[in-house]
Design a protein around this motif. Structure first.
Motif, PDB file in Angstrom:
ATOM      1  N   ALA A  19      -5.165 -14.884  14.347  1.00  0.00           N
ATOM      2  CA  ALA A  19      -4.783 -15.698  13.187  1.00  0.00           C
ATOM      3  C   ALA A  19      -5.687 -15.399  11.994  1.00  0.00           C
ATOM      4  N   TRP A  20      -7.008 -15.271  12.237  1.00  0.00           N
ATOM      5  CA  TRP A  20      -7.939 -14.954  11.159  1.00  0.00           C
ATOM      6  C   TRP A  20      -7.555 -13.626  10.508  1.00  0.00           C
ATOM      7  N   TRP A  21      -7.340 -12.594  11.338  1.00  0.00           N
ATOM      8  CA  TRP A  21      -7.005 -11.265  10.823  1.00  0.00           C
ATOM      9  C   TRP A  21      -5.673 -11.298  10.072  1.00  0.00           C
ATOM     10  N   THR A  22      -4.685 -11.955  10.653  1.00  0.00           N
ATOM     11  CA  THR A  22      -3.366 -12.056  10.019  1.00  0.00           C
ATOM     12  C   THR A  22      -3.463 -12.787   8.685  1.00  0.00           C
ATOM     13  N   HIS A  23      -4.222 -13.868   8.664  1.00  0.00           N
ATOM     14  CA  HIS A  23      -4.363 -14.657   7.440  1.00  0.00           C
ATOM     15  C   HIS A  23      -5.053 -13.842   6.347  1.00  0.00           C
ATOM     16  N   LYS A  24      -6.123 -13.153   6.714  1.00  0.00           N
ATOM     17  CA  LYS A  24      -6.887 -12.406   5.704  1.00  0.00           C
ATOM     18  C   LYS A  24      -6.165 -11.149   5.220  1.00  0.00           C
ATOM     19  N   TYR A  25      -5.628 -10.368   6.148  1.00  0.00           N
ATOM     20  CA  TYR A  25      -5.127  -9.047   5.773  1.00  0.00           C
ATOM     21  C   TYR A  25      -3.610  -8.974   5.585  1.00  0.00           C
ATOM     22  N   ILE A  26      -2.880  -9.893   6.136  1.00  0.00           N
ATOM     23  CA  ILE A  26      -1.429  -9.882   5.941  1.00  0.00           C
ATOM     24  C   ILE A  26      -1.025 -10.954   4.928  1.00  0.00           C
ATOM     25  N   MET A  27      -1.404 -12.217   5.197  1.00  0.00           N
ATOM     26  CA  MET A  27      -1.000 -13.295   4.289  1.00  0.00           C
ATOM     27  C   MET A  27      -1.660 -13.168   2.925  1.00  0.00           C
ATOM     28  N   HIS A  28      -2.926 -12.775   2.912  1.00  0.00           N
ATOM     29  CA  HIS A  28      -3.606 -12.551   1.633  1.00  0.00           C
ATOM     30  C   HIS A  28      -3.525 -11.080   1.240  1.00  0.00           C
ATOM     31  N   GLY A  29      -2.684 -10.347   1.921  1.00  0.00           N
ATOM     32  CA  GLY A  29      -2.453  -8.939   1.622  1.00  0.00           C
ATOM     33  C   GLY A  29      -1.017  -8.734   1.172  1.00  0.00           C
ATOM     34  N   PHE A  30      -0.311  -7.879   1.888  1.00  0.00           N
ATOM     35  CA  PHE A  30       1.027  -7.490   1.433  1.00  0.00           C
ATOM     36  C   PHE A  30       2.075  -8.597   1.559  1.00  0.00           C
ATOM     37  N   MET A  31       1.777  -9.684   2.272  1.00  0.00           N
ATOM     38  CA  MET A  31       2.730 -10.793   2.376  1.00  0.00           C
ATOM     39  C   MET A  31       2.321 -11.994   1.518  1.00  0.00           C
ATOM     40  N   TRP A  32       1.485 -11.749   0.510  1.00  0.00           N
ATOM     41  CA  TRP A  32       1.080 -12.808  -0.400  1.00  0.00           C
ATOM     42  C   TRP A  32       2.298 -13.464  -1.051  1.00  0.00           C
ATOM     43  N   ARG A  33       3.360 -12.743  -1.224  1.00  0.00           N
ATOM     44  CA  ARG A  33       4.581 -13.282  -1.838  1.00  0.00           C
ATOM     45  C   ARG A  33       5.043 -14.540  -1.114  1.00  0.00           C
TER      46      ARG A  33
END
Length: 147
Positions: A19-33
């Motif tokens: 969850a930490w990795w997903t939140h930092k690198y995906i949600m705050h990354g390319f899925m910020w939309r």
């Protein structure tokens, strides 16, 4: 049976890292939309960020089903159950306790709960894709104890 319980527990604990990795690198990354709806004011009960819960739930249910239906992949069922349990705890902590999306009275004197709540509020001080900290959900380092 004991093996299944161990797999569920290890998965549950390991999900905090996922969850930490997903939140930092995906949600705050390319899925910020999708995720930006969670960091900014929006109208209505639902937000675009809730689509992540749909995707994660479908993956967990699919894992459980495959684990029960395909004998050689039996280990996927307890993995899916561990993911599901993490999702339930996440929902209770994040959506009910922290963001009060379901209006219940909640007060705690528990120092651990206070720490993870404080860390999450610190995370939400930033309303942009970059610059946030404290990406965990059910664990926060002790540095958030007195901030």
């Amino acid at each position: 049976m004991l093996v299944n319980v161990v797999i569920v527990l290890v998965t549950f604990v390991g999900m905090e890292g996922v969850a930490w990795w997903t939140h930092k690198y995906i949600m705050h990354g390319f899925m910020w939309r999708w995720h930006h709806s969670h960091h900014n004011h929006h109208a209505g009960f639902l937000e675009r960020n809730d689509l992540f819960s749909v995707i994660f739930s479908l993956a967990a249910v699919g894992t459980v089903v495959v684990g029960f239906e395909v004998e050689s992949l039996w280990f996927l069922a307890p993995i899916g159950i561990g993911v599901t349990l993490y999702g339930i705890f996440y929902f209770i902590f994040h959506d009910v306790i922290v963001h009060r999306r379901i209006k219940i009275r909640f007060n705690t004197r528990n120092s651990y709960l206070k720490r993870i709540i404080r860390a999450h509020y610190i995370h939400h001080r930033v309303h942009k894709r970059q610059g946030a900290e404290a990406f965990g959900f059910l664990y926060a380092p002790k540095k958030y104890r007195n901030r």
